[in-house]
Design a protein around this motif. Structure first.
Motif, PDB file in Angstrom:
ATOM      1  N   MET A 144       0.825  -1.207   0.000  1.00 42.01           N
ATOM      2  CA  MET A 144       0.000   0.000   0.000  1.00 42.01           C
ATOM      3  C   MET A 144       0.861   1.260   0.000  1.00 42.01           C
ATOM      4  SD  MET A 144      -3.153  -0.777   2.570  1.00 42.01           S
ATOM      5  CE  MET A 144      -4.273  -2.149   2.300  1.00 42.01           C
ATOM      6  N   ILE A 145       1.944   1.219   0.759  1.00 44.65           N
ATOM      7  CA  ILE A 145       2.850   2.371   0.800  1.00 44.65           C
ATOM      8  C   ILE A 145       3.460   2.605  -0.576  1.00 44.65           C
ATOM      9  CG2 ILE A 145       4.968   3.288   1.827  1.00 44.65           C
ATOM     10  CD1 ILE A 145       4.302   1.585   4.330  1.00 44.65           C
TER      11      ILE A 145
ATOM     12  N   GLN B 161      -1.184   8.959  -3.884  1.00 51.58           N
ATOM     13  CA  GLN B 161      -2.401   8.904  -3.088  1.00 51.58           C
ATOM     14  C   GLN B 161      -2.057   8.991  -1.608  1.00 51.58           C
ATOM     15  OE1 GLN B 161      -5.656   6.102  -4.116  1.00 51.58           O
ATOM     16  NE2 GLN B 161      -4.285   5.313  -5.685  1.00 51.58           N
ATOM     17  N   SER B 162      -3.070   9.304  -0.792  1.00 50.71           N
ATOM     18  CA  SER B 162      -2.897   9.348   0.655  1.00 50.71           C
ATOM     19  C   SER B 162      -2.671   7.937   1.188  1.00 50.71           C
ATOM     20  CB  SER B 162      -4.141   9.951   1.314  1.00 50.71           C
ATOM     21  OG  SER B 162      -4.143   9.694   2.706  1.00 50.71           O
ATOM     22  N   ILE B 163      -1.548   7.727   1.862  1.00 52.35           N
ATOM     23  CA  ILE B 163      -1.253   6.406   2.423  1.00 52.35           C
ATOM     24  C   ILE B 163      -2.230   6.081   3.545  1.00 52.35           C
ATOM     25  CG2 ILE B 163       0.478   5.062   3.696  1.00 52.35           C
ATOM     26  CD1 ILE B 163       2.618   6.548   2.071  1.00 52.35           C
TER      27      ILE B 163
ATOM     28  N   PHE C 147      -4.532   2.756   3.749  1.00 53.55           N
ATOM     29  CA  PHE C 147      -4.562   1.875   4.913  1.00 53.55           C
ATOM     30  C   PHE C 147      -6.007   1.576   5.321  1.00 53.55           C
ATOM     31  CE2 PHE C 147      -0.133   2.943   6.873  1.00 53.55           C
ATOM     32  CZ  PHE C 147       0.463   2.201   5.876  1.00 53.55           C
ATOM     33  N   LEU C 148      -6.816   2.623   5.407  1.00 51.50           N
ATOM     34  CA  LEU C 148      -8.216   2.449   5.792  1.00 51.50           C
ATOM     35  C   LEU C 148      -8.974   1.618   4.761  1.00 51.50           C
ATOM     36  CD1 LEU C 148      -9.343   5.913   7.235  1.00 51.50           C
ATOM     37  CD2 LEU C 148      -9.465   3.713   8.393  1.00 51.50           C
TER      38      LEU C 148
ATOM     39  N   GLN D 261     -10.606   5.073  -7.736  1.00 46.86           N
ATOM     40  CA  GLN D 261      -9.161   5.020  -7.513  1.00 46.86           C
ATOM     41  C   GLN D 261      -8.786   4.171  -6.301  1.00 46.86           C
ATOM     42  OE1 GLN D 261      -7.134   8.772  -6.689  1.00 46.86           O
ATOM     43  NE2 GLN D 261      -5.429   8.152  -7.984  1.00 46.86           N
ATOM     44  N   LEU D 262      -9.488   4.333  -5.180  1.00 48.68           N
ATOM     45  CA  LEU D 262      -9.144   3.575  -3.977  1.00 48.68           C
ATOM     46  C   LEU D 262      -9.438   2.088  -4.142  1.00 48.68           C
ATOM     47  CD1 LEU D 262     -10.156   5.585  -0.766  1.00 48.68           C
ATOM     48  CD2 LEU D 262      -7.895   4.735  -1.395  1.00 48.68           C
ATOM     49  N   SER D 263     -10.629   1.773  -4.639  1.00 51.71           N
ATOM     50  CA  SER D 263     -10.984   0.354  -4.777  1.00 51.71           C
ATOM     51  C   SER D 263     -10.092  -0.325  -5.816  1.00 51.71           C
ATOM     52  CB  SER D 263     -12.456   0.204  -5.146  1.00 51.71           C
ATOM     53  OG  SER D 263     -12.726   0.772  -6.414  1.00 51.71           O
ATOM     54  N   PHE D 264      -9.683   0.407  -6.857  1.00 52.69           N
ATOM     55  CA  PHE D 264      -8.785  -0.180  -7.851  1.00 52.69           C
ATOM     56  C   PHE D 264      -7.420  -0.486  -7.222  1.00 52.69           C
ATOM     57  CE2 PHE D 264      -5.518   0.161 -11.192  1.00 52.69           C
ATOM     58  CZ  PHE D 264      -5.945  -0.856 -12.032  1.00 52.69           C
ATOM     59  N   ALA D 265      -6.976   0.382  -6.318  1.00 56.34           N
ATOM     60  CA  ALA D 265      -5.703   0.130  -5.634  1.00 56.34           C
ATOM     61  C   ALA D 265      -5.764  -1.167  -4.830  1.00 56.34           C
ATOM     62  CB  ALA D 265      -5.362   1.308  -4.726  1.00 56.34           C
ATOM     63  N   ILE D 266      -6.829  -1.346  -4.040  1.00 56.66           N
ATOM     64  CA  ILE D 266      -6.955  -2.552  -3.225  1.00 56.66           C
ATOM     65  C   ILE D 266      -7.148  -3.771  -4.115  1.00 56.66           C
ATOM     66  CG2 ILE D 266      -8.231  -3.647  -1.353  1.00 56.66           C
ATOM     67  CD1 ILE D 266      -6.658  -1.093  -0.612  1.00 56.66           C
ATOM     68  N   LEU D 267      -7.974  -3.615  -5.134  1.00 59.19           N
ATOM     69  CA  LEU D 267      -8.189  -4.684  -6.116  1.00 59.19           C
ATOM     70  C   LEU D 267      -6.866  -5.107  -6.752  1.00 59.19           C
ATOM     71  CD1 LEU D 267     -10.883  -4.431  -8.933  1.00 59.19           C
ATOM     72  CD2 LEU D 267      -8.508  -4.860  -9.511  1.00 59.19           C
ATOM     73  N   GLY D 268      -6.070  -4.122  -7.131  1.00 58.04           N
ATOM     74  CA  GLY D 268      -4.793  -4.411  -7.764  1.00 58.04           C
ATOM     75  C   GLY D 268      -3.831  -5.125  -6.841  1.00 58.04           C
ATOM     76  N   ILE D 269      -3.798  -4.706  -5.581  1.00 57.48           N
ATOM     77  CA  ILE D 269      -2.903  -5.338  -4.613  1.00 57.48           C
ATOM     78  C   ILE D 269      -3.286  -6.803  -4.412  1.00 57.48           C
ATOM     79  CG2 ILE D 269      -2.242  -5.342  -2.174  1.00 57.48           C
ATOM     80  CD1 ILE D 269      -2.427  -2.250  -2.300  1.00 57.48           C
ATOM     81  N   ILE D 270      -4.588  -7.075  -4.322  1.00 56.77           N
ATOM     82  CA  ILE D 270      -5.045  -8.461  -4.165  1.00 56.77           C
ATOM     83  C   ILE D 270      -4.671  -9.288  -5.397  1.00 56.77           C
ATOM     84  CG2 ILE D 270      -7.073  -9.949  -3.927  1.00 56.77           C
ATOM     85  CD1 ILE D 270      -8.410  -7.702  -2.363  1.00 56.77           C
ATOM     86  N   ALA D 271      -4.907  -8.745  -6.583  1.00 56.62           N
ATOM     87  CA  ALA D 271      -4.606  -9.480  -7.815  1.00 56.62           C
ATOM     88  C   ALA D 271      -3.106  -9.758  -7.939  1.00 56.62           C
ATOM     89  CB  ALA D 271      -5.097  -8.685  -9.022  1.00 56.62           C
TER      90      ALA D 271
END
Length: 446
Positions: free
Chosen positions: A163-164, A172-174, A178-179, A372-382
């Protein structure tokens, strides 16, 4: 005007260097230098870009977040607090089917708060949980699949190193990232536990039930070990206190992520000293963090230069335009991106995948209307799911190396990891369809 020849040389050259085994940081640096020179034709501009990028990176306090959070995790890991909590969870779940596998998932969730690195979680729990599951006659593949699968929680539960890195690459805001990872992380852990319980119900032999087996080795059975109440209380209060102070302080604006990481490292040192860490362990912790963090810092510097090269050459804009004019719908584009991440996950580590792809694919995703936020989390999981993908999933090989058990091969671990891979893919689809899963907490608290 955009030069497709130059773009092709930069992208194909970078991929070629990575595939033949050149270190990712070196590959990024070479591709960037060549790309800038091809665009400008002047070595002076190449030198100036290198100098300015390096200077900006060194002045950016955000880069200090990674080694400080790693130091926090190293101190907490060496304190023994996570092992104490795992033993307590194990005891508390004594009457639940497949309690050892469930304790592994829950323990990995807690451990994720400490390290934020999935490979560290996989290595640690291979040594903590596998001997006990083996002693209780669990199916070995099932045991190691649970360890490898649940270790992926390390990238989703804050403070996640991925995430960092994503926050740095996309500005983006780290704290918001995190949240955004909390609810998906809890949901993913819940799905893992449901799968484990269902397996225990329908295939009890996988968890050592329904057949005669030898009594567990008392030396390997934590349910028979007495955990002093004071020791457990110190570990639990210490871990919860540090997590609450660091993440709460970041989320409510008491301090920045960098300041929070520094405070967390200091508090973790106090906990480790309270639990008996000696001078030798302290020095080893510092050395281990330096050995792990230094390559990441170099990678981030090379990635910053690579991002500038992409901007100067117009590659990102050209790729975004290509997809926009292709007639593909958003979910087809998302499928292509996820497949690329899966393929790369079989070859290189998560951070390297991010550095290679995020500067290119994130603008494309935004152009197609993804949050943007959900794509970041989605991308990290993928990206993490790619680390479970055969035949070269790095998490599986990490688990195999950590257990040193010749009776179980990587094929069996891959086979047992497939359900967790499928659950992670389901989570990717849920985040794409319901971005509010990731957005609820950031919007409510920040």
């Amino acid at each position: 005007m955009f030069d497709y020849t130059t773009a092709g040389l930069i992208v194909c050259g970078l991929l070629f260097l990575v595939l033949i085994g050149v270190h990712v940081a070196v590959s990024l640096g070479i591709a960037s230098v060549v790309g800038i020179y091809l665009v400008t034709g002047k070595l002076r501009i190449v030198e100036a870009t290198l100098a300015s990028t390096s200077a900006e990176a060194l002045r950016d306090f955000t880069f200090a977040v990674i080694p400080l959070f790693m130091l926090m995790g190293e101190f907490m890991g060496r304190s023994g607090a996570i092992t104490d909590i795992y033993v307590a969870i194990n005891k508390g779940l004594r009457r639940i089917p497949a309690r050892l596998a469930i304790a592994t998932v829950l323990g990995n969730t807690v451990f994720s708060f400490v390290t934020g690195v999935s490979i560290a979680s996989a290595a640690a729990f291979s040594r903590i949980a596998y001997p006990e599951m083996k002693a209780h006659n669990y199916h070995r593949g099932f045991s190691l699949g649970a360890i490898a699968g649940s270790s992926c929680l390390g990238m989703l539960i804050p403070p996640s190193v991925l995430m960092i890195v994503w926050g740095i690459l996309t500005e983006q805001s780290i704290g918001r990232l995190f949240l955004a990872g909390v609810l998906p992380g809890i949901l993913l852990a819940t799905f893992f536990i449901v799968y484990i319980v269902l397996t225990a119900v329908f295939k009890p032999e996988m968890v050592g039930e329904g057949k005669a087996h030898a009594e567990p080795n008392p030396e390997m059975d934590t349910t028979r070990k007495e955990l002093p109440a004071r020791q457990f209380a110190t570990s639990l209060i210490g871990v919860i206190g540090i997590i609450s102070a660091v993440l709460g302080g970041i989320w409510w604006g008491v301090f920045t992520p960098t300041e929070g990481a520094g405070a967390g490292a200091a508090l973790a040192l106090v906990l480790a000293l309270t639990k008996g860490m000696n001078w030798n362990s302290f020095v080893q912790a510092i050395y281990q963090v330096g050995k792990t963090a230094a390559p990441i810092m170099i990678l981030l510097l090379a990635a910053a230069l690579y991002s500038r090269t992409l901007a100067m050459t117009g590659i990102t804009t050209a790729i975004r335009t290509f997809f926009e004019e292709s007639g593909l719908d958003p979910y087809m584009v998302l499928t292509i991106i996820v497949i690329v991440w899966f393929v790369l996950g079989m070859i290189i580590d998560s951070i390297s995948i991010m550095l290679l792809t995020v500067p290119i694919v994130e603008p494309v995703a935004m152009a197609f209307g993804f949050d943007q936020l959900s794509f970041a989390i989605l991308g990290i999981i993928a990206i993490e799911a790619g680390l479970l993908t055969p035949p070269f999933g790095l998490l599986v090989y990490t688990v195999k190396a950590a257990i040193q058990d010749r009776d179980i091969g990587v094929q069996a671990i891959f086979k047992s990891s497939i359900p967790y891979w499928g659950i992670m893919l389901l989570m990717v689809l849920l985040l794409a369809a319901f971005p509010q899963i990731a957005n609820t907490l950031p919007n409510a608290l920040m």
